[in-house]
Design a protein around this motif. Structure first.
Motif, short mmCIF file in Angstrom:
data_model
loop_
_atom_site.label_atom_id
_atom_site.label_comp_id
_atom_site.label_asym_id
_atom_site.label_seq_id
_atom_site.Cartn_x
_atom_site.Cartn_y
_atom_site.Cartn_z
N LYS A 12 39.72 33.26 51.42
CA LYS A 12 40.07 32.76 50.09
C LYS A 12 39.90 33.90 49.09
N VAL A 13 40.92 34.07 48.25
CA VAL A 13 40.93 35.13 47.25
C VAL A 13 41.15 34.48 45.88
N LYS A 53 48.23 44.61 37.85
CA LYS A 53 46.93 45.01 38.35
C LYS A 53 45.94 43.98 37.84
N LEU A 54 45.39 43.20 38.76
CA LEU A 54 44.46 42.13 38.39
C LEU A 54 43.19 42.24 39.23
N ASP A 55 42.09 41.80 38.66
CA ASP A 55 40.84 41.72 39.41
C ASP A 55 40.93 40.53 40.36
N VAL A 56 40.31 40.66 41.52
CA VAL A 56 40.25 39.56 42.48
C VAL A 56 38.82 39.42 42.97
N VAL A 57 38.48 38.22 43.43
CA VAL A 57 37.17 37.95 44.00
C VAL A 57 37.41 37.39 45.40
N ILE A 58 36.86 38.06 46.41
CA ILE A 58 36.96 37.58 47.78
C ILE A 58 35.85 36.56 47.95
N GLU A 59 36.22 35.31 48.23
CA GLU A 59 35.23 34.25 48.38
C GLU A 59 34.72 34.23 49.82
#
Length: 60
Positions: A12-13, A53-59
Motif C-alpha cells: 500500500k502506497v 513529483k509527489l511525496d509518498v508513504v509506503i504503508e
C-alpha cells in the motif's frame, strides 16, 4: 498502480497530496526506481494530471 521491482506487489502506497492509498499491482517498462504510475479511467484526466513529483508513504 504500477511500481518498480523494489516495491512488492500488494504494497500500500499513500500519496498525501491526493489523500489516497493505492496498491502496487503492476510493473511497466517505463517504471524505474523513484517512479510510480497511477491508473486513471479517463485519458483526458490523466493527461491533465500529467507528471508530478509527489511525496509518498509506503504503508506497512
Amino acid at each position: 498502480m504500477a511500481c518498480p521491482k523494489s516495491i512488492p506487489f500488494g504494497t500500500k502506497v499513500y500519496i498525501p497530496a491526493l489523500d489516497h492509498t493505492y496498491i502496487c499491482q503492476d510493473r511497466g517498462g517505463a517504471i524505474k526506481e523513484g517512479r510510480l504510475d497511477i491508473y486513471m479511467n479517463d485519458l483526458k484526466a490523466a493527461q491533465a494530471f500529467g507528471k508530478k513529483k509527489l511525496d509518498v508513504v509506503i504503508e506497512k
